[in-house]
Design a protein around this motif. Structure first.
Motif, PDB file in Angstrom:
ATOM      1  N   LEU A  60      13.982  -8.547  59.403  1.00 58.56           N
ATOM      2  CA  LEU A  60      12.683  -8.288  60.016  1.00 58.56           C
ATOM      3  C   LEU A  60      12.208  -6.871  59.710  1.00 58.56           C
ATOM      4  N   PHE A  61      13.123  -5.918  59.684  1.00 55.22           N
ATOM      5  CA  PHE A  61      12.751  -4.546  59.355  1.00 55.22           C
ATOM      6  C   PHE A  61      12.130  -4.498  57.969  1.00 55.22           C
ATOM      7  N   GLU A  62      12.760  -5.164  57.006  1.00 57.65           N
ATOM      8  CA  GLU A  62      12.225  -5.172  55.640  1.00 57.65           C
ATOM      9  C   GLU A  62      10.858  -5.851  55.590  1.00 57.65           C
ATOM     10  N   HIS A  63      10.705  -6.962  56.310  1.00 57.83           N
ATOM     11  CA  HIS A  63       9.400  -7.635  56.354  1.00 57.83           C
ATOM     12  C   HIS A  63       8.354  -6.719  56.968  1.00 57.83           C
ATOM     13  N   ARG A  64       8.684  -6.085  58.092  1.00 61.27           N
ATOM     14  CA  ARG A  64       7.727  -5.191  58.749  1.00 61.27           C
ATOM     15  C   ARG A  64       7.361  -4.029  57.852  1.00 61.27           C
ATOM     16  N   ARG A  65       8.354  -3.403  57.243  1.00 62.71           N
ATOM     17  CA  ARG A  65       8.096  -2.250  56.382  1.00 62.71           C
ATOM     18  C   ARG A  65       7.189  -2.644  55.224  1.00 62.71           C
ATOM     19  N   THR A  66       7.471  -3.780  54.611  1.00 63.01           N
ATOM     20  CA  THR A  66       6.675  -4.238  53.473  1.00 63.01           C
ATOM     21  C   THR A  66       5.243  -4.552  53.884  1.00 63.01           C
ATOM     22  N   ILE A  67       5.074  -5.245  54.991  1.00 69.29           N
ATOM     23  CA  ILE A  67       3.726  -5.635  55.381  1.00 69.29           C
ATOM     24  C   ILE A  67       2.936  -4.444  55.907  1.00 69.29           C
ATOM     25  N   TYR A  68       3.576  -3.503  56.575  1.00 70.73           N
ATOM     26  CA  TYR A  68       2.868  -2.307  57.021  1.00 70.73           C
ATOM     27  C   TYR A  68       2.369  -1.513  55.811  1.00 70.73           C
ATOM     28  N   ALA A  69       3.213  -1.402  54.806  1.00 67.49           N
ATOM     29  CA  ALA A  69       2.800  -0.693  53.588  1.00 67.49           C
ATOM     30  C   ALA A  69       1.641  -1.432  52.910  1.00 67.49           C
ATOM     31  N   GLU A  70       1.658  -2.751  52.938  1.00 64.71           N
ATOM     32  CA  GLU A  70       0.575  -3.537  52.327  1.00 64.71           C
ATOM     33  C   GLU A  70      -0.735  -3.321  53.071  1.00 64.71           C
ATOM     34  N   LEU A 101      -6.511  -8.845  53.287  1.00 69.66           N
ATOM     35  CA  LEU A 101      -6.295  -7.969  54.436  1.00 69.66           C
ATOM     36  C   LEU A 101      -6.059  -8.801  55.698  1.00 69.66           C
ATOM     37  N   MET A 102      -6.809  -9.873  55.871  1.00 68.49           N
ATOM     38  CA  MET A 102      -6.634 -10.708  57.058  1.00 68.49           C
ATOM     39  C   MET A 102      -5.268 -11.402  57.045  1.00 68.49           C
ATOM     40  N   LEU A 103      -4.812 -11.838  55.870  1.00 67.47           N
ATOM     41  CA  LEU A 103      -3.467 -12.427  55.775  1.00 67.47           C
ATOM     42  C   LEU A 103      -2.396 -11.394  56.107  1.00 67.47           C
ATOM     43  N   SER A 104      -2.606 -10.180  55.648  1.00 63.38           N
ATOM     44  CA  SER A 104      -1.639  -9.122  55.953  1.00 63.38           C
ATOM     45  C   SER A 104      -1.599  -8.826  57.446  1.00 63.38           C
ATOM     46  N   VAL A 105      -2.766  -8.819  58.087  1.00 63.50           N
ATOM     47  CA  VAL A 105      -2.809  -8.592  59.539  1.00 63.50           C
ATOM     48  C   VAL A 105      -2.105  -9.740  60.268  1.00 63.50           C
ATOM     49  N   SER A 106      -2.262 -10.961  59.757  1.00 62.83           N
ATOM     50  CA  SER A 106      -1.551 -12.096  60.363  1.00 62.83           C
ATOM     51  C   SER A 106      -0.038 -11.911  60.247  1.00 62.83           C
ATOM     52  N   GLU A 107       0.421 -11.382  59.123  1.00 62.93           N
ATOM     53  CA  GLU A 107       1.858 -11.114  58.971  1.00 62.93           C
ATOM     54  C   GLU A 107       2.307  -9.991  59.900  1.00 62.93           C
ATOM     55  N   VAL A 108       1.446  -8.998  60.113  1.00 58.41           N
ATOM     56  CA  VAL A 108       1.782  -7.944  61.080  1.00 58.41           C
ATOM     57  C   VAL A 108       1.948  -8.568  62.459  1.00 58.41           C
ATOM     58  N   ASP A 109       1.047  -9.493  62.817  1.00 57.46           N
ATOM     59  CA  ASP A 109       1.176 -10.187  64.106  1.00 57.46           C
ATOM     60  C   ASP A 109       2.478 -10.976  64.178  1.00 57.46           C
ATOM     61  N   LEU A 110       2.887 -11.562  63.056  1.00 56.85           N
ATOM     62  CA  LEU A 110       4.088 -12.389  63.031  1.00 56.85           C
ATOM     63  C   LEU A 110       5.359 -11.554  63.101  1.00 56.85           C
ATOM     64  N   TYR A 111       5.456 -10.512  62.293  1.00 58.35           N
ATOM     65  CA  TYR A 111       6.696  -9.747  62.174  1.00 58.35           C
ATOM     66  C   TYR A 111       6.706  -8.455  62.990  1.00 58.35           C
ATOM     67  N   GLY A 112       5.560  -7.911  63.273  1.00 58.62           N
ATOM     68  CA  GLY A 112       5.501  -6.588  63.894  1.00 58.62           C
ATOM     69  C   GLY A 112       5.415  -6.637  65.404  1.00 58.62           C
ATOM     70  N   SER A 113       5.317  -5.471  65.967  1.00 60.15           N
ATOM     71  CA  SER A 113       5.190  -5.358  67.418  1.00 60.15           C
ATOM     72  C   SER A 113       3.761  -5.686  67.837  1.00 60.15           C
ATOM     73  N   GLN A 114       3.572  -5.892  69.108  1.00 60.52           N
ATOM     74  CA  GLN A 114       2.245  -6.177  69.644  1.00 60.52           C
ATOM     75  C   GLN A 114       1.320  -4.984  69.407  1.00 60.52           C
ATOM     76  N   ALA A 152       3.049   1.611  63.536  1.00 54.01           N
ATOM     77  CA  ALA A 152       4.019   1.122  62.550  1.00 54.01           C
ATOM     78  C   ALA A 152       5.247   2.026  62.526  1.00 54.01           C
ATOM     79  N   ARG A 153       5.039   3.340  62.544  1.00 52.24           N
ATOM     80  CA  ARG A 153       6.176   4.267  62.546  1.00 52.24           C
ATOM     81  C   ARG A 153       7.029   4.058  63.801  1.00 52.24           C
ATOM     82  N   PHE A 154       6.381   3.891  64.941  1.00 50.88           N
ATOM     83  CA  PHE A 154       7.115   3.663  66.180  1.00 50.88           C
ATOM     84  C   PHE A 154       7.926   2.376  66.082  1.00 50.88           C
ATOM     85  N   ASP A 155       7.296   1.311  65.544  1.00 47.63           N
ATOM     86  CA  ASP A 155       7.958   0.018  65.415  1.00 47.63           C
ATOM     87  C   ASP A 155       9.140   0.085  64.453  1.00 47.63           C
ATOM     88  N   LEU A 156       9.025   0.896  63.413  1.00 42.57           N
ATOM     89  CA  LEU A 156      10.104   1.017  62.431  1.00 42.57           C
ATOM     90  C   LEU A 156      11.167   2.035  62.843  1.00 42.57           C
TER      91      LEU A 156
END
Length: 189
Positions: A60-70, A101-114, A152-156
């Protein structure tokens, strides 16, 4: 009672006592062994669960890091595009242009924090206001991006960014929930 009977009764009591003592000792040893095996199994299950949790967190960390960078990469793309759109070098974007961008935001919702998901949605709203209409400003888009980066930094688990006047960090309040705030720390504190 004659002496033969006393000897037999004594021998019977001795054999019975020995059998009961042996049985009781074996029973206690079995109970201890079952408890030891159960404790070992609990430790092994706990260790396996901990390893699975660490592996899941790592993925999950790798997914979050990748999608935040995207999301940050797409932010910079749209900021650059907005300047070219203003100058008339680029046509107004179609609705499908926002899809990555909208797909990336959806991935942030999926993998990232609220908090990161909310900040990403605010970032999209600021970018769309900047590009689609006169309501948005570059400063609002930069502030939304800064809030997203902080979340994102806080989440990572990265340390807060240092600014000339102090730090900007995500703080958690027990009842109100998370909020992005500016906090300045003086050198004396």
């Amino acid at each position: 009672m004659d002496s033969g009977t006393v000897g037999l009764v004594t021998a019977g009591v001795g054999v019975t006592g020995t059998l009961v003592g042996t049985w009781f000792t074996q029973w206690r040893a079995d109970v201890r062994e079952r408890e030891r095996v159960a404790a070992e199994e609990r430790r092994e299950r706990s260790r396996a669960n901990d390893e699975a949790d660490r592996a899941r967190e790592s993925r999950l960390f790798e997914h979050r890091r990748t999608i935040y960078a995207e999301v940050i990469r797409l932010y910079h793309f749209w900021i650059d595009a907005s300047g070219e759109i203003e100058l008339g070098l680029w046509p107004e974007p179609e609705e499908d242009a926002w899809r990555p961008l909208m797909l990336s935001v959806s991935e942030v919702d999926l993998y990232g924090s609220q908090e990161a998901g909310q900040a990403a949605r605010r970032l999209v709203a600021a970018l769309r206001a900047l590009i689609d209409g006169p309501a948005g400003t570059y400063q609002e888009a930069r502030d939304a991006c800064a809030a997203f980066i902080d979340a994102a930094r806080f989440d990572l688990g990265a340390p807060p960014r240092i600014f000339p006047g102090g730090t900007r960090e995500l703080t958690r309040e027990p009842t109100a929930g998370p909020a992005v705030t500016d906090q300045t720390r003086s050198e004396g504190n």
